[in-house]
Design a protein around this motif. Structure first.
Motif, short mmCIF file in Angstrom:
data_model
loop_
_atom_site.label_atom_id
_atom_site.label_comp_id
_atom_site.label_asym_id
_atom_site.label_seq_id
_atom_site.Cartn_x
_atom_site.Cartn_y
_atom_site.Cartn_z
N PHE A 249 0.83 -1.21 0.00
CA PHE A 249 0.00 0.00 0.00
C PHE A 249 0.86 1.26 0.00
O PHE A 249 0.53 2.25 -0.65
N VAL A 250 1.97 1.22 0.71
CA VAL A 250 2.89 2.37 0.72
C VAL A 250 3.49 2.55 -0.67
O VAL A 250 3.57 3.68 -1.18
N ALA A 251 3.90 1.46 -1.32
CA ALA A 251 4.46 1.55 -2.66
C ALA A 251 3.43 2.07 -3.65
O ALA A 251 3.75 2.89 -4.52
N LEU A 252 2.18 1.63 -3.51
CA LEU A 252 1.11 2.12 -4.40
C LEU A 252 0.88 3.62 -4.19
O LEU A 252 0.76 4.38 -5.16
N ALA A 253 0.86 4.07 -2.93
CA ALA A 253 0.65 5.49 -2.65
C ALA A 253 1.82 6.32 -3.20
O ALA A 253 1.59 7.39 -3.78
N LEU A 254 3.05 5.84 -3.02
CA LEU A 254 4.20 6.56 -3.56
C LEU A 254 4.17 6.61 -5.09
O LEU A 254 4.49 7.63 -5.69
N GLY A 255 3.76 5.52 -5.72
CA GLY A 255 3.66 5.49 -7.18
C GLY A 255 2.62 6.46 -7.70
O GLY A 255 2.86 7.19 -8.67
N ILE A 256 1.47 6.49 -7.05
CA ILE A 256 0.41 7.42 -7.47
C ILE A 256 0.86 8.86 -7.28
O ILE A 256 0.66 9.72 -8.15
N THR A 257 1.53 9.14 -6.17
CA THR A 257 2.04 10.49 -5.91
C THR A 257 3.05 10.89 -6.98
O THR A 257 3.02 12.01 -7.49
N PHE A 258 3.94 9.97 -7.34
CA PHE A 258 4.94 10.26 -8.37
C PHE A 258 4.28 10.56 -9.72
O PHE A 258 4.65 11.52 -10.39
N VAL A 259 3.29 9.76 -10.09
CA VAL A 259 2.60 9.98 -11.37
C VAL A 259 1.87 11.31 -11.37
O VAL A 259 1.92 12.06 -12.36
N VAL A 260 1.23 11.68 -10.26
CA VAL A 260 0.53 12.97 -10.19
C VAL A 260 1.53 14.11 -10.32
O VAL A 260 1.27 15.10 -11.04
N MET A 261 2.68 13.99 -9.67
CA MET A 261 3.69 15.06 -9.76
C MET A 261 4.23 15.19 -11.18
O MET A 261 4.41 16.30 -11.69
N VAL A 262 4.45 14.08 -11.88
CA VAL A 262 4.96 14.13 -13.26
C VAL A 262 3.91 14.75 -14.19
O VAL A 262 4.23 15.60 -15.03
N VAL A 263 2.65 14.38 -14.03
CA VAL A 263 1.60 14.92 -14.89
C VAL A 263 1.44 16.42 -14.65
O VAL A 263 1.28 17.20 -15.59
N ARG A 264 1.51 16.83 -13.39
CA ARG A 264 1.42 18.27 -13.10
C ARG A 264 2.60 19.03 -13.68
O ARG A 264 2.46 20.14 -14.18
#
Length: 160
Positions: free
Chosen positions: A110-125
């Motif tokens: 779950f931590v890895a999934l949350a970090l991955g989603i956060t990374f993708v959101v930061m790249v898209v922004r």
């Protein structure tokens, strides 16, 4: 006692006896399936104990017999699992327990999934907020209707 009452009593006794035998067997089978699916075979196949179909596997039959013997002795589930851990090591348990350091195995996905989603959101922004490229000599690119006017005027002047 009337004969019809006696027959009814005998039928009730037969139903209760049948139910006792059916439910007693179902309980052990359910426990056997639950415990057998919570353990791994130790032959190196990497399969759950009851699902091991490794050709020539000697471990799965031995372990299944040990499990049946433990169920026949009336051991509880924790005692059976601890006995298998002592005999075969902690890798015999299919899923990590929710105690001590093993909690990391439950939390990490779950931590890895949350970090991955956060990374993708930061790249898209970052891509979305990327500034437009600067043009040399102060040329400004017109947008919308102004560009269409220039195109129409260019066609009229060049007859294309």
């Amino acid at each position: 006692m009337k004969p019809s009452s006696l027959i009814r009593r005998i039928a009730q006794l037969a139903v209760v006896t049948l139910a006792i035998f059916l439910f007693m067997g179902a309980g052990d089978d359910a426990r056997f399936n639950k415990l057998g699916h919570s353990m791994m075979c130790t032959c190196g196949c990497g399969q759950v104990l009851l699902e091991c179909n490794h050709v020539g596997c000697q471990s799965s039959d031995k372990m299944r017999n040990e499990l049946l013997a433990a169920l026949d002795r009336g051991d509880n589930n924790d005692l059976i699992l601890q006995g298998f851990v002592q005999n075969y090591g902690p890798t015999v348990i299919a899923a990590p327990t929710a105690t001590g350091f093993n909690q990391v195995a439950w939390i990490m996905p779950f931590v890895a999934l949350a970090l991955g989603i956060t990374f993708v959101v930061m790249v898209v922004r970052a891509w979305k907020n990327k500034p437009s490229p600067a043009l040399a000599d102060g040329i400004v690119i017109p947008h919308g209707g102004e560009l269409d006017d220039f195109k129409r005027r260019a066609r009229q002047e060049t007859d294309l």
